[in-house]
Every structure is written in C-alpha cells, then in structure tokens.
Motif scaffolding. Structure first.
Motif, mmCIF file in Angstrom:
data_model
loop_
_atom_site.group_PDB
_atom_site.id
_atom_site.type_symbol
_atom_site.label_atom_id
_atom_site.label_comp_id
_atom_site.label_asym_id
_atom_site.label_seq_id
_atom_site.Cartn_x
_atom_site.Cartn_y
_atom_site.Cartn_z
ATOM 1 N N GLN A 83 3.022 10.911 -2.148
ATOM 2 C CA GLN A 83 2.234 12.141 -2.193
ATOM 3 C C GLN A 83 2.459 12.788 -3.542
ATOM 4 O O GLN A 83 3.591 12.824 -4.041
ATOM 5 C CB GLN A 83 2.632 13.081 -1.068
ATOM 6 C CG GLN A 83 2.243 12.540 0.278
ATOM 7 C CD GLN A 83 2.307 13.613 1.340
ATOM 8 O OE1 GLN A 83 2.226 14.795 1.077
ATOM 9 N NE2 GLN A 83 2.458 13.178 2.570
ATOM 10 N N PRO A 86 0.824 -1.209 0.000
ATOM 11 C CA PRO A 86 0.000 0.000 0.000
ATOM 12 C C PRO A 86 0.860 1.261 0.000
ATOM 13 O O PRO A 86 1.971 1.269 0.529
ATOM 14 C CB PRO A 86 -0.797 -0.105 1.298
ATOM 15 C CG PRO A 86 -0.035 -1.042 2.156
ATOM 16 C CD PRO A 86 0.720 -1.953 1.238
ATOM 17 N N ARG A 87 0.315 2.305 -0.609
ATOM 18 C CA ARG A 87 1.063 3.562 -0.729
ATOM 19 C C ARG A 87 0.295 4.738 -0.156
ATOM 20 O O ARG A 87 0.519 5.878 -0.529
ATOM 21 C CB ARG A 87 1.362 3.825 -2.195
ATOM 22 C CG ARG A 87 2.252 2.752 -2.765
ATOM 23 C CD ARG A 87 2.599 3.003 -4.165
ATOM 24 N NE ARG A 87 3.484 1.918 -4.600
ATOM 25 C CZ ARG A 87 3.888 1.759 -5.812
ATOM 26 N NH1 ARG A 87 3.494 2.597 -6.743
ATOM 27 N NH2 ARG A 87 4.676 0.775 -6.125
ATOM 28 N N ASP A 88 -0.587 4.460 0.751
ATOM 29 C CA ASP A 88 -1.411 5.526 1.316
ATOM 30 C C ASP A 88 -0.565 6.605 1.977
ATOM 31 O O ASP A 88 -0.896 7.782 1.918
ATOM 32 C CB ASP A 88 -2.401 4.964 2.329
ATOM 33 C CG ASP A 88 -3.417 4.044 1.689
ATOM 34 O OD1 ASP A 88 -3.600 4.119 0.463
ATOM 35 O OD2 ASP A 88 -4.021 3.238 2.423
ATOM 36 N N PHE A 89 0.532 6.218 2.605
ATOM 37 C CA PHE A 89 1.362 7.177 3.325
ATOM 38 C C PHE A 89 2.697 7.450 2.644
ATOM 39 O O PHE A 89 3.356 8.417 2.961
ATOM 40 C CB PHE A 89 1.631 6.681 4.749
ATOM 41 C CG PHE A 89 0.385 6.498 5.547
ATOM 42 C CD1 PHE A 89 -0.368 7.596 5.947
ATOM 43 C CD2 PHE A 89 -0.060 5.233 5.882
ATOM 44 C CE1 PHE A 89 -1.531 7.428 6.672
ATOM 45 C CE2 PHE A 89 -1.229 5.064 6.612
ATOM 46 C CZ PHE A 89 -1.965 6.157 7.011
#
Length: 96
Positions: A32, A26-29
């Motif tokens: 950007q 996952p790359r939620d954090f």
C-alpha cells in the motif's frame, strides 16, 4: 527512509527494498502506498482524518492472505512539525 534530490534514484532504491521484502508475485494486497503531501492537503477535517485513518489501518492490519506487507509513505518531507495537520499525522504514526 529514502531521500534525495533525484526522484528516479529514490524510486529505484525503494523499489529494490520492496522487492527484497515482498519477493516475487502479485502485490495487490501486500503493498500500500500513501503520499504524505496528499494526506496533509488542505481540505475538510473529515477528509484529512479519514486519510490518516486509512494510513493507520494499513499499518496495523495484516492484509488477507499475506505473510508480509509494505506500507510506503512518499514525500515524507512534507510533514512539518509546525503544521497542525502534520502534527496530527505525526501523532498517529508515533502511536503505531
């Protein structure tokens, strides 16, 4: 920096590099994305300063629980040295 007149090819090249840096998962954090054209959009000075501040914070601060992170700035060609807002963005980027 990826630049070209074929947006799909630019997107694919950027995505390939991001995949290599961040790997699977996952790359939620850890990812950007900012748009230079939006950062420089005419509007209240406070809104522009806030957008540049968000970019600066993203570059300087490691996200929670991430060893690596990517800050992507799209449409960097929108940054023109003669534009006052662009000069502010360039100063902020140089300070990083």
């Amino acid at each position: 920096m990826f630049y070209g007149n074929q947006p799909y090819a630019v997107e694919q090249a950027a995505r390939k590099l991001i995949d290599r840096v961040l790997g699977d998962g996952p790359r939620d954090f850890s990812l950007q994305r900012f748009d230079a054209a939006e950062l420089l959009k005419a509007g209240p000075a406070e809104a522009s300063a806030e957008a540049v501040g968000s970019l600066q914070l993203a570059c300087e601060t490691a996200p929670f629980l991430c060893e690596r992170w990517v800050v992507r700035v799209d449409h960097a060609e929108a940054v023109r040295v003669s534009d006052r807002a662009a000069q502010s963005l360039l100063r902020a980027l140089e300070a990083l």
